[in-house]
Design a protein around this motif. Structure first.
Motif, PDB file in Angstrom:
ATOM      1  N   ASN A 161     -18.226   7.945   6.774  1.00 24.45           N
ATOM      2  CA  ASN A 161     -17.447   6.910   7.436  1.00 24.45           C
ATOM      3  C   ASN A 161     -18.148   6.335   8.666  1.00 24.45           C
ATOM      4  O   ASN A 161     -17.898   5.189   9.033  1.00 24.45           O
ATOM      5  N   ALA A 170       0.861   4.037  -2.840  1.00 21.59           N
ATOM      6  CA  ALA A 170       0.603   5.438  -2.505  1.00 21.59           C
ATOM      7  C   ALA A 170       1.717   6.337  -3.028  1.00 21.59           C
ATOM      8  O   ALA A 170       1.462   7.452  -3.509  1.00 21.59           O
ATOM      9  N   PHE A 209      -2.529  11.336   0.209  1.00 21.08           N
ATOM     10  CA  PHE A 209      -3.927  10.924   0.279  1.00 21.08           C
ATOM     11  C   PHE A 209      -4.733  11.364  -0.949  1.00 21.08           C
ATOM     12  O   PHE A 209      -5.936  11.104  -1.030  1.00 21.08           O
ATOM     13  N   ARG A 262      -7.589  15.884  -0.238  1.00 17.03           N
ATOM     14  CA  ARG A 262      -8.025  15.161   0.966  1.00 17.03           C
ATOM     15  C   ARG A 262      -7.125  15.359   2.199  1.00 17.03           C
ATOM     16  O   ARG A 262      -7.346  14.707   3.213  1.00 17.03           O
ATOM     17  N   ASP A 263      -6.131  16.249   2.118  1.00 18.15           N
ATOM     18  CA  ASP A 263      -5.300  16.487   3.303  1.00 18.15           C
ATOM     19  C   ASP A 263      -4.774  17.919   3.317  1.00 18.15           C
ATOM     20  O   ASP A 263      -3.584  18.154   3.586  1.00 18.15           O
ATOM     21  N   GLU A 283     -13.541   6.529   2.999  1.00 20.83           N
ATOM     22  CA  GLU A 283     -12.348   6.457   3.847  1.00 20.83           C
ATOM     23  C   GLU A 283     -12.209   7.726   4.680  1.00 20.83           C
ATOM     24  O   GLU A 283     -12.461   8.839   4.195  1.00 20.83           O
ATOM     25  N   GLU A 285       0.827  -1.211   0.000  1.00 20.86           N
ATOM     26  CA  GLU A 285       0.000   0.000   0.000  1.00 20.86           C
ATOM     27  C   GLU A 285       0.864   1.264   0.000  1.00 20.86           C
ATOM     28  O   GLU A 285       0.557   2.242  -0.698  1.00 20.86           O
ATOM     29  N   TYR A 304     -16.696   7.037  -1.965  1.00 24.75           N
ATOM     30  CA  TYR A 304     -15.579   7.369  -1.077  1.00 24.75           C
ATOM     31  C   TYR A 304     -16.101   7.463   0.359  1.00 24.75           C
ATOM     32  O   TYR A 304     -16.927   8.317   0.687  1.00 24.75           O
ATOM     33  N   THR A 355      -6.269  11.704  -4.722  1.00 22.47           N
ATOM     34  CA  THR A 355      -6.756  10.712  -5.685  1.00 22.47           C
ATOM     35  C   THR A 355      -7.535  11.421  -6.781  1.00 22.47           C
ATOM     36  O   THR A 355      -7.973  12.567  -6.613  1.00 22.47           O
ATOM     37  N   LEU A 408      -9.730  10.060   5.969  1.00 17.20           N
ATOM     38  CA  LEU A 408      -8.344  10.443   5.735  1.00 17.20           C
ATOM     39  C   LEU A 408      -8.149  11.911   6.105  1.00 17.20           C
ATOM     40  O   LEU A 408      -9.051  12.729   5.926  1.00 17.20           O
ATOM     41  N   GLY A 409      -6.953  12.221   6.601  1.00 18.79           N
ATOM     42  CA  GLY A 409      -6.654  13.610   6.919  1.00 18.79           C
ATOM     43  C   GLY A 409      -6.455  13.836   8.403  1.00 18.79           C
ATOM     44  O   GLY A 409      -6.327  12.905   9.202  1.00 18.79           O
ATOM     45  N   THR A 410      -6.471  15.108   8.799  1.00 23.05           N
ATOM     46  CA  THR A 410      -6.282  15.525  10.194  1.00 23.05           C
ATOM     47  C   THR A 410      -7.643  15.848  10.810  1.00 23.05           C
ATOM     48  O   THR A 410      -8.464  16.507  10.162  1.00 23.05           O
TER      49      THR A 410
END
Length: 398
Positions: free
Chosen positions: A201, A72, A173, A151-152, A185, A68, A183, A175, A187-189
């Motif tokens: 999610n 990535a 992150f 996404r971040d 997932e 992975e 989508y 895409t 992801l992020g802070t």
């Protein structure tokens, strides 16, 4: 052993085994750390040009995780190549791969992260925030036009170049958005997560999130730049996530008293809970807050010192210029010699040496006498008497 110690030991092994990265670059101090990556400063051996290298660790115990991470890294390389021509997105110089590591060589941003600037300044003025947000939204509009979802987006992933322009970085992150893909997932802070991402999610039968999550993160960035603190913060993460899902934030506090209504309006339209009503990057660039013609740049300590140095030089030159006598033409010298202060002092001092007394400045008749080439008759005896007395005194002293 810590992750850094393991990474350093593996790097030494790669160096000794003839890794192509070490043949071309010399690594130096660590600039930042990620979950499974380290960012170091490096210098190209032939040109001595400094760069930043992101070293992704591929030696995971779980082969699936290693795969992975490799995928990535490949994805980040592919996306950055599509964005290589944008001025506000980090430039990927080149990449290297070994069985243990993936090396991504980027342009070096010597002024660090936007988060570091906030740590020093606490909060920024509207003019500075306007410049940063305009550049950030231009980069987001470019990404969304290519269907790329970052996404971040956060202050730590916005770097400042040598000219203090921003560079959007860390596409780990990111895409390519596909409407046919769901989508969900997370992801992020946490502080930058959008409500639709949290809902997708956390709950079933929730719609997929899309490109609008980047605009929510941009709203969090703008709020943080102006207020000096994030809009959603709580020591207990569950309460913070609940406030995000409800869009619960305020403009209260002394820091918001002098903020323009245009700035607050843009923050509100970015931090809209409903993603279908949230403003897009292209629409945000047309807002009044970002349409100002201000060209204020974030000035570094070096630029401030240079500005002070040039100001001091200008003051010294102006003082020297004011003390430098102006050139005098022949016509002025023959008709109005007293017009110039320097010439006037020269004439008066010469007249004193000749006549033995100062001429009154208000007496134009006596001033005209200064230009006579002979002594007046009533002055000659006094001068002869003065010379005679001087001779007698010299004889007496002898």
């Amino acid at each position: 052993m810590t992750f850094e110690e393991i990474a350093d030991s593996l790097l030494e092994g790669s160096k000794s085994s003839g890794c192509p990265f070490y043949e071309k670059y010399e690594p130096y101090e660590i600039l930042g750390r990620g979950l499974c990556s380290v960012v170091r400063k490096c210098v190209e051996k032939t040109t001595k040009t400094p760069y930043a290298v992101k070293i992704i660790d591929l030696t995971r115990k779980d082969n699936l995780q290693a795969t992975e991470q490799r995928e990535a890294g490949y994805n980040e390389i592919r996306l950055l190549k599509q964005c290589s021509d944008h001025p506000y997105i980090i430039t990927l110089h080149e990449a290297f791969e070994t069985p243990a590591f993936l090396f991504l060589v980027f342009e070096l941003c010597p002024n660090g992260e936007l988060f570091d600037l906030l740590t020093q300044k606490v909060r920024l003025s509207e003019k500075r925030a306007r410049v940063i947000m305009r550049q950030l939204l231009e980069s987001i509009a470019f990404l969304h036009s290519k269907g790329i979802m970052h996404r971040d987006i956060k202050c730590e992933n916005i770097l400042l170049s040598d000219s203090c322009d921003i560079r959007l970085s860390d596409f780990g992150f990111a895409t390519v958005y596909d409407k046919n893909v769901i989508y969900k997932e997370l992801l992020g802070t946490p502080g930058y997560l959008s409500p639709e991402m949290l809902k997708a999610n956390s709950y079933e039968n929730q719609p997929s999130y899309g490109l609008a999550i980047d605009m929510w993160a941009c709203g969090v960035v703008l709020y943080t730049l102006i207020a000096g603190s994030p809009p959603f913060y709580n020591r207990k993460t569950i309460y913070m996530l609940r406030d995000i899902m409800n869009g619960k934030y305020t403009f209260s506090g002394a820091e918001w008293e002098d903020v323009s209504s245009e700035c607050k309006e843009l923050v509100e339209r970015m931090l809209c809970v409903d993603p279908t009503k949230r403003i897009t990057a292209h629409e945000a660039l047309q807002q009044r807050f970002l349409q100002s013609t201000d060209t204020v740049q974030i000035r570094t300590a070096v630029s401030r010192v240079k500005s002070v140095f040039h100001a001091i030089r200008a003051i010294i030159r102006m003082r020297r210029l004011s003390r430098t006598p102006q050139p005098i033409c022949k016509q002025t010298l023959s008709t109005k010699p007293y017009k110039h202060k320097a010439l006037r002092k020269l004439i008066d001092s010469s007249a004193y040496n000749l006549y033995g007394h100062w001429v009154q400045r208000t007496d134009e008749q006596n001033r005209a006498a200064l230009f006579q080439c002979f002594l007046k008759p009533h002055q000659a005896p006094s001068l002869k008497r003065r010379h005679r007395l001087l001779s007698d005194s010299q004889l007496t002293s002898q």
